[in-house]
Motif scaffolding. Structure first.
Motif, PDB file in Angstrom:
ATOM      1  N   ALA A  22     -16.148 -12.050  13.875  1.00 20.64           N
ATOM      2  CA  ALA A  22     -17.324 -12.897  14.107  1.00 20.64           C
ATOM      3  C   ALA A  22     -18.582 -12.205  13.594  1.00 20.64           C
ATOM      4  N   HIS A  23     -18.662 -10.905  13.795  1.00 18.23           N
ATOM      5  CA  HIS A  23     -19.810 -10.139  13.311  1.00 18.23           C
ATOM      6  C   HIS A  23     -19.881 -10.147  11.784  1.00 18.23           C
ATOM      7  N   CYS A  24     -18.730 -10.076  11.138  1.00 19.64           N
ATOM      8  CA  CYS A  24     -18.687 -10.049   9.668  1.00 19.64           C
ATOM      9  C   CYS A  24     -18.763 -11.443   9.061  1.00 19.64           C
ATOM     10  N   GLY A  25     -18.642 -12.476   9.865  1.00 20.86           N
ATOM     11  CA  GLY A  25     -18.718 -13.832   9.350  1.00 20.86           C
ATOM     12  C   GLY A  25     -17.415 -14.334   8.747  1.00 20.86           C
ATOM     13  N   PHE A  26     -16.278 -13.775   9.176  1.00 21.05           N
ATOM     14  CA  PHE A  26     -14.992 -14.265   8.693  1.00 21.05           C
ATOM     15  C   PHE A  26     -14.746 -15.658   9.253  1.00 21.05           C
ATOM     16  N   SER A  27     -14.105 -16.497   8.469  1.00 21.42           N
ATOM     17  CA  SER A  27     -13.729 -17.832   8.946  1.00 21.42           C
ATOM     18  C   SER A  27     -12.554 -17.702   9.921  1.00 21.42           C
ATOM     19  N   PRO A  28     -12.266 -18.746  10.692  1.00 24.51           N
ATOM     20  CA  PRO A  28     -11.101 -18.684  11.586  1.00 24.51           C
ATOM     21  C   PRO A  28      -9.794 -18.442  10.827  1.00 24.51           C
ATOM     22  N   GLN A  29      -9.674 -18.979   9.621  1.00 24.80           N
ATOM     23  CA  GLN A  29      -8.470 -18.754   8.831  1.00 24.80           C
ATOM     24  C   GLN A  29      -8.356 -17.282   8.419  1.00 24.80           C
ATOM     25  N   GLN A  30      -9.467 -16.695   8.011  1.00 24.51           N
ATOM     26  CA  GLN A  30      -9.448 -15.282   7.633  1.00 24.51           C
ATOM     27  C   GLN A  30      -9.120 -14.405   8.839  1.00 24.51           C
ATOM     28  N   THR A  31      -9.664 -14.745   9.987  1.00 21.24           N
ATOM     29  CA  THR A  31      -9.358 -13.990  11.205  1.00 21.24           C
ATOM     30  C   THR A  31      -7.878 -14.102  11.541  1.00 21.24           C
ATOM     31  N   GLY A  32      -7.305 -15.282  11.381  1.00 20.92           N
ATOM     32  CA  GLY A  32      -5.881 -15.462  11.622  1.00 20.92           C
ATOM     33  C   GLY A  32      -5.022 -14.645  10.678  1.00 20.92           C
ATOM     34  N   VAL A  33      -5.442 -14.556   9.420  1.00 18.16           N
ATOM     35  CA  VAL A  33      -4.706 -13.743   8.441  1.00 18.16           C
ATOM     36  C   VAL A  33      -4.731 -12.271   8.853  1.00 18.16           C
ATOM     37  N   VAL A  34      -5.882 -11.795   9.276  1.00 19.32           N
ATOM     38  CA  VAL A  34      -5.977 -10.386   9.673  1.00 19.32           C
ATOM     39  C   VAL A  34      -5.186 -10.136  10.947  1.00 19.32           C
ATOM     40  N   LEU A  35      -5.204 -11.075  11.882  1.00 18.08           N
ATOM     41  CA  LEU A  35      -4.398 -10.921  13.094  1.00 18.08           C
ATOM     42  C   LEU A  35      -2.906 -10.880  12.773  1.00 18.08           C
ATOM     43  N   ALA A  36      -2.476 -11.665  11.803  1.00 22.78           N
ATOM     44  CA  ALA A  36      -1.062 -11.682  11.422  1.00 22.78           C
ATOM     45  C   ALA A  36      -0.683 -10.470  10.581  1.00 22.78           C
ATOM     46  N   ALA A  37      -1.662  -9.785  10.012  1.00 19.81           N
ATOM     47  CA  ALA A  37      -1.377  -8.673   9.098  1.00 19.81           C
ATOM     48  C   ALA A  37      -0.643  -7.530   9.793  1.00 19.81           C
ATOM     49  N   ALA A  38      -0.973  -7.233  11.041  1.00 21.88           N
ATOM     50  CA  ALA A  38      -0.264  -6.165  11.753  1.00 21.88           C
ATOM     51  C   ALA A  38       1.206  -6.516  11.941  1.00 21.88           C
ATOM     52  N   SER A  39       1.482  -7.778  12.249  1.00 18.16           N
ATOM     53  CA  SER A  39       2.877  -8.205  12.405  1.00 18.16           C
ATOM     54  C   SER A  39       3.624  -8.152  11.079  1.00 18.16           C
ATOM     55  N   VAL A  40       2.947  -8.501  10.003  1.00 24.16           N
ATOM     56  CA  VAL A  40       3.561  -8.402   8.673  1.00 24.16           C
ATOM     57  C   VAL A  40       3.878  -6.938   8.371  1.00 24.16           C
ATOM     58  N   GLY A  41       2.970  -6.050   8.719  1.00 20.26           N
ATOM     59  CA  GLY A  41       3.218  -4.620   8.522  1.00 20.26           C
ATOM     60  C   GLY A  41       4.408  -4.132   9.332  1.00 20.26           C
ATOM     61  N   MET A  42       4.530  -4.632  10.561  1.00 19.75           N
ATOM     62  CA  MET A  42       5.694  -4.263  11.385  1.00 19.75           C
ATOM     63  C   MET A  42       6.990  -4.739  10.746  1.00 19.75           C
TER      64      MET A  42
END
Length: 129
Positions: A22-42
């Motif tokens: 929210a501070h960086c101004g990411f869209s909800p879709q971008q935030t969702g991608v970053v949230l999913a990125a840790a699971s993709v890494g796992m």
């Protein structure tokens, strides 16, 4: 201790991601991608470490694999650091979370030691824990 460390780093970085995005101004879709990125890494780490390396190599990787776990923490905590001065874009933040997720597979190297300490009759139940 290693089990708690990996969970703590992933949880802390995940919990701080929403205010950071929210501070960086990411869209909800971008935030969702970053949230999913840790699971993709796992997933990537589990496939590569779990299937490619033999158990002896996985045991040797127990110490170096957790090193990337705290990677996104300085990024999302708001500490005055080089990463915040650079203001990384969403793909760079997602890449940091993917790398962090791969570090969580450090537990694979500890599984054989755990199962060797369990009596033979209880190994099936212990491996499900």
């Amino acid at each position: 201790m290693v089990r708690c460390l990996s969970a703590a780093c992933l949880a802390a970085a995940g919990n701080l991601l929403i205010p950071y995005s929210a501070h960086c101004g990411f869209s909800p879709q971008q935030t969702g991608v970053v949230l999913a990125a840790a699971s993709v890494g796992m997933l990537i780490g589990a496939v590569v470490i779990g299937r490619v390396f033999v158990p002896a190599v996985r045991e040797r990787l127990v110490l170096p694999l957790p090193l990337p776990l705290p990677l996104p923490l300085p990024l999302v905590m708001g500490t005055p650091s080089l990463t915040l001065a650079l203001d990384p874009p969403c793909p760079a933040v997602a890449a940091a979370y993917v790398v962090t997720g791969t570090g969580s597979v450090c537990l694979f190297g500890l599984q054989r030691r755990f199962l060797e300490g369990v009596p033979a009759g209880s190994r099936v139940r212990a491996s499900l824990c």
